[in-house]
Design a protein around this motif. Structure first.
Motif, short mmCIF file in Angstrom:
data_model
loop_
_atom_site.label_atom_id
_atom_site.label_comp_id
_atom_site.label_asym_id
_atom_site.label_seq_id
_atom_site.Cartn_x
_atom_site.Cartn_y
_atom_site.Cartn_z
N ASP A 104 0.80 -1.22 0.00
CA ASP A 104 0.00 0.00 0.00
C ASP A 104 0.83 1.27 0.00
O ASP A 104 0.29 2.37 0.14
CB ASP A 104 -0.95 0.01 1.21
CG ASP A 104 -0.22 -0.26 2.52
OD1 ASP A 104 1.01 -0.46 2.46
OD2 ASP A 104 -0.87 -0.26 3.57
N HIS A 105 2.13 1.13 -0.17
CA HIS A 105 2.96 2.35 -0.26
C HIS A 105 2.72 3.02 -1.61
O HIS A 105 2.69 2.35 -2.64
CB HIS A 105 4.45 2.01 -0.11
CG HIS A 105 5.27 3.18 0.30
ND1 HIS A 105 5.44 4.29 -0.50
CD2 HIS A 105 5.96 3.44 1.44
CE1 HIS A 105 6.20 5.17 0.13
NE2 HIS A 105 6.51 4.68 1.31
N VAL A 106 2.51 4.33 -1.60
CA VAL A 106 2.22 5.03 -2.86
C VAL A 106 3.52 5.54 -3.49
O VAL A 106 4.46 5.93 -2.79
CB VAL A 106 1.24 6.20 -2.64
CG1 VAL A 106 -0.12 5.68 -2.24
CG2 VAL A 106 1.78 7.19 -1.61
N VAL A 107 3.57 5.51 -4.79
CA VAL A 107 4.69 6.04 -5.56
C VAL A 107 4.12 6.89 -6.69
O VAL A 107 2.96 6.72 -7.10
CB VAL A 107 5.58 4.92 -6.15
CG1 VAL A 107 6.25 4.13 -5.06
CG2 VAL A 107 4.77 4.01 -7.04
N ARG A 108 4.94 7.81 -7.15
CA ARG A 108 4.49 8.67 -8.25
C ARG A 108 5.04 8.12 -9.56
O ARG A 108 6.25 7.87 -9.67
CB ARG A 108 4.96 10.10 -8.04
CG ARG A 108 4.08 11.11 -8.78
CD ARG A 108 4.41 12.53 -8.42
NE ARG A 108 3.34 13.43 -8.84
CZ ARG A 108 3.45 14.74 -8.91
NH1 ARG A 108 4.59 15.33 -8.57
NH2 ARG A 108 2.45 15.49 -9.30
N VAL A 109 4.17 7.95 -10.53
CA VAL A 109 4.57 7.37 -11.81
C VAL A 109 4.07 8.24 -12.95
O VAL A 109 3.12 9.03 -12.81
CB VAL A 109 4.03 5.93 -11.98
CG1 VAL A 109 4.55 5.02 -10.88
CG2 VAL A 109 2.50 5.92 -12.01
N TRP A 110 4.75 8.09 -14.09
CA TRP A 110 4.36 8.74 -15.34
C TRP A 110 3.72 7.67 -16.21
O TRP A 110 4.36 6.69 -16.58
CB TRP A 110 5.58 9.34 -16.02
CG TRP A 110 5.31 10.01 -17.34
CD1 TRP A 110 5.43 9.45 -18.57
CD2 TRP A 110 4.87 11.35 -17.55
NE1 TRP A 110 5.11 10.35 -19.54
CE2 TRP A 110 4.75 11.55 -18.94
CE3 TRP A 110 4.56 12.41 -16.70
CZ2 TRP A 110 4.35 12.75 -19.50
CZ3 TRP A 110 4.16 13.62 -17.26
CH2 TRP A 110 4.06 13.78 -18.64
N ARG A 111 2.42 7.88 -16.53
CA ARG A 111 1.68 6.86 -17.28
C ARG A 111 0.75 7.56 -18.27
O ARG A 111 -0.02 8.43 -17.88
CB ARG A 111 0.88 5.97 -16.33
CG ARG A 111 0.08 4.87 -17.01
CD ARG A 111 -0.84 4.19 -16.03
NE ARG A 111 -0.14 3.56 -14.92
CZ ARG A 111 -0.76 3.00 -13.88
NH1 ARG A 111 -2.09 3.01 -13.81
NH2 ARG A 111 -0.05 2.46 -12.90
N ASP A 112 0.83 7.17 -19.53
CA ASP A 112 -0.05 7.72 -20.57
C ASP A 112 -0.02 9.25 -20.60
O ASP A 112 -1.06 9.91 -20.77
CB ASP A 112 -1.50 7.24 -20.35
CG ASP A 112 -1.63 5.73 -20.45
OD1 ASP A 112 -0.84 5.13 -21.21
OD2 ASP A 112 -2.49 5.16 -19.76
N GLY A 113 1.18 9.80 -20.42
CA GLY A 113 1.33 11.25 -20.52
C GLY A 113 0.87 12.03 -19.31
O GLY A 113 0.78 13.26 -19.35
N LYS A 114 0.58 11.34 -18.19
CA LYS A 114 0.13 12.02 -16.98
C LYS A 114 0.85 11.47 -15.76
O LYS A 114 1.38 10.36 -15.79
CB LYS A 114 -1.39 11.86 -16.81
CG LYS A 114 -2.22 12.48 -17.91
CD LYS A 114 -3.71 12.28 -17.64
CE LYS A 114 -4.55 12.91 -18.74
NZ LYS A 114 -6.02 12.71 -18.49
N LEU A 115 0.88 12.30 -14.68
CA LEU A 115 1.48 11.88 -13.41
C LEU A 115 0.39 11.35 -12.49
O LEU A 115 -0.69 11.95 -12.37
CB LEU A 115 2.19 13.06 -12.74
CG LEU A 115 3.51 13.50 -13.38
CD1 LEU A 115 4.01 14.78 -12.72
CD2 LEU A 115 4.56 12.40 -13.25
#
Length: 335
Positions: A104-115
């Motif tokens: 359940d730890h959240v991470v920031r990712v770049w996916r389909d041109g969005k954060l």
């Protein structure tokens, strides 16, 4: 600002007794009471501290300065640990290594041109994980020599060691030239000492054909008003470029480290602008790097195998290696 961290935390808790259960009323940080569940990293996870070094998360202590996801250094006001049974998710991040965390730890990712902020168990293989750039809001414009060298005598904007005739500017511009020379010093620099063990000058050991690097050192010496001597080493193609004066030698030692296994990136560069980081990296790899072409394995539409260019370097200092990796990742490179 001048209080001890323990006093600050005590005052904070007295003012907000439920600070660990609700959003901080000051709007500065949001910390939730995780109880027996919640997001965590296992022991051994690397955390970037204020000077760019990587420390194991279990070694982080109250009062340490750590890098946040917004690229700012903030002080640790509390730590916690707990027993955990369940799945750990392990991610192989190109250019950075392996990261493990609870589901359940959240991470920031770049996916389909969005954060996006997503849970660890929701990350997919094509995501790109976001790392901190670590850039100050106002990068340093000058190096204040008095911040690094003690027992100085001052004459307006000039400083010198006590009983020394060698004066240098107190404020040295932290521009591309200075950052490039600092990188060269980390790669190829040292100091000479008197018989009493006192630093009396800085020394760059370079190949005689590295003319551009020689010119940069000479320009830097001219800027700060120190004399330079060049000595060719016998039976080799190396030259010693010496910057006379104990102040500049002591300054470079304080900024960059003393011995090859103790060298490090100056803190103001790690938290500086992209231009400062890049100039330092160019200086370092000019002194201690080599270029190699290799087959990347990818085949172009023409049918030819793609050839790529890499720069290789080996450092005796583990701290320096960690700092360079952090700095290069913040520039969008994949060390």
């Amino acid at each position: 600002q001048n209080d001890e961290p323990e006093i600050v935390l005590k005052r904070f808790r007295e003012s907000f007794p439920k600070w660990n259960q609700t959003a901080d009323p000051l709007g500065l940080v949001k910390v939730l009471d995780q109880g027996q569940q919640g997001s965590c990293f296992p022991a051994g996870t690397k955390v970037t501290v204020h000077d760019g070094q990587l420390k194991n998360i279990e070694d982080i202590r109250f009062g340490d300065g750590v890098l946040t996801h917004k690229g700012r250094t903030r002080q640790v006001i509390d730590t916690m640990q707990r027993l955990y049974t369940g799945d750990l998710y392990r991610f192989f991040v190109k250019g950075w290594g392996t990261i493990k965390m609870t589901a359940d730890h959240v991470v920031r990712v770049w996916r389909d041109g969005k954060l996006f902020w997503v849970r660890a168990d929701e990350v997919i293989e094509t995501d790109k994980m976001v790392v901190s750039r670590g850039v100050q809001e106002q990068p340093a414009k000058f190096i204040d020599v008095a911040d690094y060298v003690e027992n100085l005598q001052c004459d307006g904007d000039r400083v010198a060691a006590k009983h020394s005739p060698d004066w240098v500017p107190r404020f040295i511009p932290a521009d591309d030239l200075t950052c490039f020379v600092l990188g060269l010093y980390v790669a190829e620099g040292s100091t000479d000492r008197t018989c009493a063990g006192l630093v009396n000058r800085a020394v760059f050991t370079m190949h005689e054909d590295e003319h551009f690097e020689h010119e940069q050192i000479m320009s830097f010496a001219e800027r700060i008003g120190v004399s330079v001597t060049i000595q060719k080493r016998e039976a080799s193609k190396a030259v010693n470029i010496r910057l006379q004066g104990c102040v500049i030698g002591r300054l470079l030692e304080k900024l960059c480290g003393k011995f090859c296994n103790k060298k490090h990136v100056p803190p103001f560069i790690l938290t500086g602008s992209d231009s400062q980081k890049l100039a330092f990296a160019r200086g370092y790899f000019a002194g201690d790097g080599s270029r190699t072409r290799y087959d990347s394995g990818r085949v172009a539409s023409s049918g030819n195998r793609v050839r790529s260019l890499q720069i290789h370097s080996a450092a005796a200092s583990r701290v320096l290696s960690q700092q360079l990796s952090t700095m290069l990742v913040s520039l969008g490179m994949k060390p």
